[in-house]
Design a protein around this motif. Structure first.
Motif, PDB file in Angstrom:
ATOM      1  N   LEU A  41       0.825  -1.216   0.000  1.00 43.42           N
ATOM      2  CA  LEU A  41       0.000   0.000   0.000  1.00 43.42           C
ATOM      3  C   LEU A  41       0.855   1.260   0.000  1.00 43.42           C
ATOM      4  N   SER A  42       1.958   1.235   0.733  1.00 46.87           N
ATOM      5  CA  SER A  42       2.867   2.381   0.733  1.00 46.87           C
ATOM      6  C   SER A  42       3.452   2.618  -0.648  1.00 46.87           C
ATOM      7  N   SER A  47       3.713   5.560  -5.749  1.00 50.89           N
ATOM      8  CA  SER A  47       3.516   5.600  -7.197  1.00 50.89           C
ATOM      9  C   SER A  47       2.548   6.715  -7.581  1.00 50.89           C
ATOM     10  N   LEU A  48       1.488   6.863  -6.811  1.00 51.31           N
ATOM     11  CA  LEU A  48       0.525   7.926  -7.101  1.00 51.31           C
ATOM     12  C   LEU A  48       1.115   9.303  -6.835  1.00 51.31           C
ATOM     13  N   VAL A  62       9.440   5.628 -15.387  1.00 49.73           N
ATOM     14  CA  VAL A  62      10.233   4.523 -14.831  1.00 49.73           C
ATOM     15  C   VAL A  62       9.982   4.379 -13.337  1.00 49.73           C
ATOM     16  N   ALA A  63       9.938   5.494 -12.620  1.00 54.43           N
ATOM     17  CA  ALA A  63       9.721   5.443 -11.171  1.00 54.43           C
ATOM     18  C   ALA A  63       8.332   4.894 -10.852  1.00 54.43           C
ATOM     19  N   ARG A  64       7.324   5.347 -11.586  1.00 53.83           N
ATOM     20  CA  ARG A  64       5.968   4.867 -11.323  1.00 53.83           C
ATOM     21  C   ARG A  64       5.821   3.387 -11.669  1.00 53.83           C
ATOM     22  N   LEU A  65       6.410   2.970 -12.783  1.00 54.25           N
ATOM     23  CA  LEU A  65       6.344   1.554 -13.142  1.00 54.25           C
ATOM     24  C   LEU A  65       7.092   0.687 -12.133  1.00 54.25           C
ATOM     25  N   GLY A  66       8.234   1.168 -11.679  1.00 50.91           N
ATOM     26  CA  GLY A  66       9.017   0.421 -10.687  1.00 50.91           C
ATOM     27  C   GLY A  66       8.272   0.268  -9.369  1.00 50.91           C
ATOM     28  N   THR A  67       7.694   1.357  -8.881  1.00 44.40           N
ATOM     29  CA  THR A  67       6.969   1.268  -7.612  1.00 44.40           C
ATOM     30  C   THR A  67       5.689   0.443  -7.764  1.00 44.40           C
ATOM     31  N   SER A  68       5.051   0.546  -8.915  1.00 48.07           N
ATOM     32  CA  SER A  68       3.843  -0.261  -9.138  1.00 48.07           C
ATOM     33  C   SER A  68       4.186  -1.748  -9.193  1.00 48.07           C
ATOM     34  N   ALA A  69       5.266  -2.090  -9.881  1.00 47.93           N
ATOM     35  CA  ALA A  69       5.688  -3.487  -9.956  1.00 47.93           C
ATOM     36  C   ALA A  69       6.075  -4.011  -8.574  1.00 47.93           C
ATOM     37  N   ALA A  70       6.779  -3.194  -7.798  1.00 48.90           N
ATOM     38  CA  ALA A  70       7.155  -3.606  -6.444  1.00 48.90           C
ATOM     39  C   ALA A  70       5.910  -3.787  -5.570  1.00 48.90           C
ATOM     40  N   ALA A  71       4.916  -2.921  -5.735  1.00 47.50           N
ATOM     41  CA  ALA A  71       3.678  -3.041  -4.958  1.00 47.50           C
ATOM     42  C   ALA A  71       2.950  -4.327  -5.300  1.00 47.50           C
ATOM     43  N   GLY A  73       4.288  -7.040  -6.568  1.00 48.98           N
ATOM     44  CA  GLY A  73       5.106  -8.151  -6.080  1.00 48.98           C
ATOM     45  C   GLY A  73       4.943  -8.370  -4.591  1.00 48.98           C
ATOM     46  N   CYS A  74       5.013  -7.298  -3.809  1.00 49.67           N
ATOM     47  CA  CYS A  74       4.855  -7.420  -2.350  1.00 49.67           C
ATOM     48  C   CYS A  74       3.466  -7.928  -1.996  1.00 49.67           C
ATOM     49  N   GLY A  75       2.461  -7.402  -2.661  1.00 50.59           N
ATOM     50  CA  GLY A  75       1.098  -7.842  -2.389  1.00 50.59           C
ATOM     51  C   GLY A  75       0.891  -9.301  -2.739  1.00 50.59           C
ATOM     52  N   ALA A  76       1.419  -9.722  -3.877  1.00 49.61           N
ATOM     53  CA  ALA A  76       1.258 -11.123  -4.308  1.00 49.61           C
ATOM     54  C   ALA A  76       1.974 -12.075  -3.358  1.00 49.61           C
ATOM     55  N   VAL A  77       3.190 -11.735  -2.972  1.00 48.81           N
ATOM     56  CA  VAL A  77       3.948 -12.597  -2.053  1.00 48.81           C
ATOM     57  C   VAL A  77       3.259 -12.661  -0.696  1.00 48.81           C
ATOM     58  N   GLY A  78       2.821 -11.512  -0.197  1.00 51.08           N
ATOM     59  CA  GLY A  78       2.132 -11.484   1.092  1.00 51.08           C
ATOM     60  C   GLY A  78       0.855 -12.294   1.077  1.00 51.08           C
ATOM     61  N   LEU A  79       0.069 -12.140   0.027  1.00 48.97           N
ATOM     62  CA  LEU A  79      -1.181 -12.877  -0.079  1.00 48.97           C
ATOM     63  C   LEU A  79      -0.934 -14.380  -0.232  1.00 48.97           C
ATOM     64  N   TRP A  80       0.051 -14.744  -1.035  1.00 48.55           N
ATOM     65  CA  TRP A  80       0.377 -16.157  -1.221  1.00 48.55           C
ATOM     66  C   TRP A  80       0.811 -16.800   0.091  1.00 48.55           C
ATOM     67  N   ARG A  81       1.679 -16.134   0.830  1.00 51.93           N
ATOM     68  CA  ARG A  81       2.149 -16.683   2.109  1.00 51.93           C
ATOM     69  C   ARG A  81       1.007 -16.816   3.103  1.00 51.93           C
ATOM     70  N   LEU A  82       0.116 -15.831   3.109  1.00 52.22           N
ATOM     71  CA  LEU A  82      -1.006 -15.853   4.030  1.00 52.22           C
ATOM     72  C   LEU A  82      -1.955 -17.010   3.717  1.00 52.22           C
ATOM     73  N   VAL A  83      -2.318 -17.167   2.464  1.00 49.82           N
ATOM     74  CA  VAL A  83      -3.229 -18.238   2.076  1.00 49.82           C
ATOM     75  C   VAL A  83      -2.597 -19.599   2.348  1.00 49.82           C
TER      76      VAL A  83
END
Length: 121
Positions: A41-42, A47-48, A62-71, A73-83
Motif C-alpha cells: 500500500l505504501s 507511485s501515485l 520509470v519510477a511509477r512503473l518500478g513502484t507499481s511493480a514492487a507493490a 510483487g509485495c502484495g502477491a507474495v504477502g497474499l500467497w504466504r497468508l493463504v
C-alpha cells in the motif's frame, strides 16, 4: 505433583504439539504478510505521489512503473504466504480432529470386544 494428581485437564496445545506449532507458525506468517501488504500500500501511494512531482517524463514513468511493480510483487507474495499458512493450519487442525476421532473409536472398539473364553481341559 503431577497433572493427574491436580485433576487439571490436559490443554489442547499439550495434547497436540504438532498442530499447535503449526498454528503458532501461522501467526508469524500472518505478521510478515501484513507487513508486506502495508508495504504494498505504501508503494502504491508512492507511485501515485510521483505523478504530482515535476520530474522529466521518462524518469516519472520509470519510477511509477518500478513502484507499481514492487507493490504488485509485495502484495502477491504477502497474499500467497497468508493463504498457504492458513491452509496448512486448517489442515493440521483437521488432522488433529480426525486423529482424536479415530483414537476414540479405537478405544470404544477395544472396550466392546468380548474376551476369549478359557479353553476347556
Amino acid at each position: 505433583m503431577s497433572e493427574h494428581e491436580l485433576d487439571r485437564p490436559v490443554l489442547w496445545r499439550e495434547a497436540h504439539p504438532d498442530a499447535y506449532a503449526e498454528l503458532k507458525r501461522t501467526w508469524g506468517v500472518i505478521g510478515h504478510s501484513s507487513v508486506l501488504m502495508v508495504l504494498s500500500l505504501s508503494l502504491i501511494g508512492t507511485s501515485l505521489t510521483l505523478g504530482y512531482l515535476h520530474l522529466p517524463g521518462w524518469l516519472a514513468t520509470v519510477a511509477r512503473l518500478g513502484t507499481s511493480a514492487a507493490a504488485v510483487g509485495c502484495g502477491a507474495v504477502g497474499l500467497w504466504r497468508l493463504v498457504r499458512a492458513l491452509f496448512r493450519s486448517a489442515r493440521a487442525v483437521i488432522r488433529t480432529r480426525r486423529g482424536a476421532g479415530s483414537e476414540a473409536q479405537g478405544a470404544a472398539a477395544e472396550d466392546t470386544q468380548p474376551e476369549a473364553a478359557p479353553a476347556a481341559s
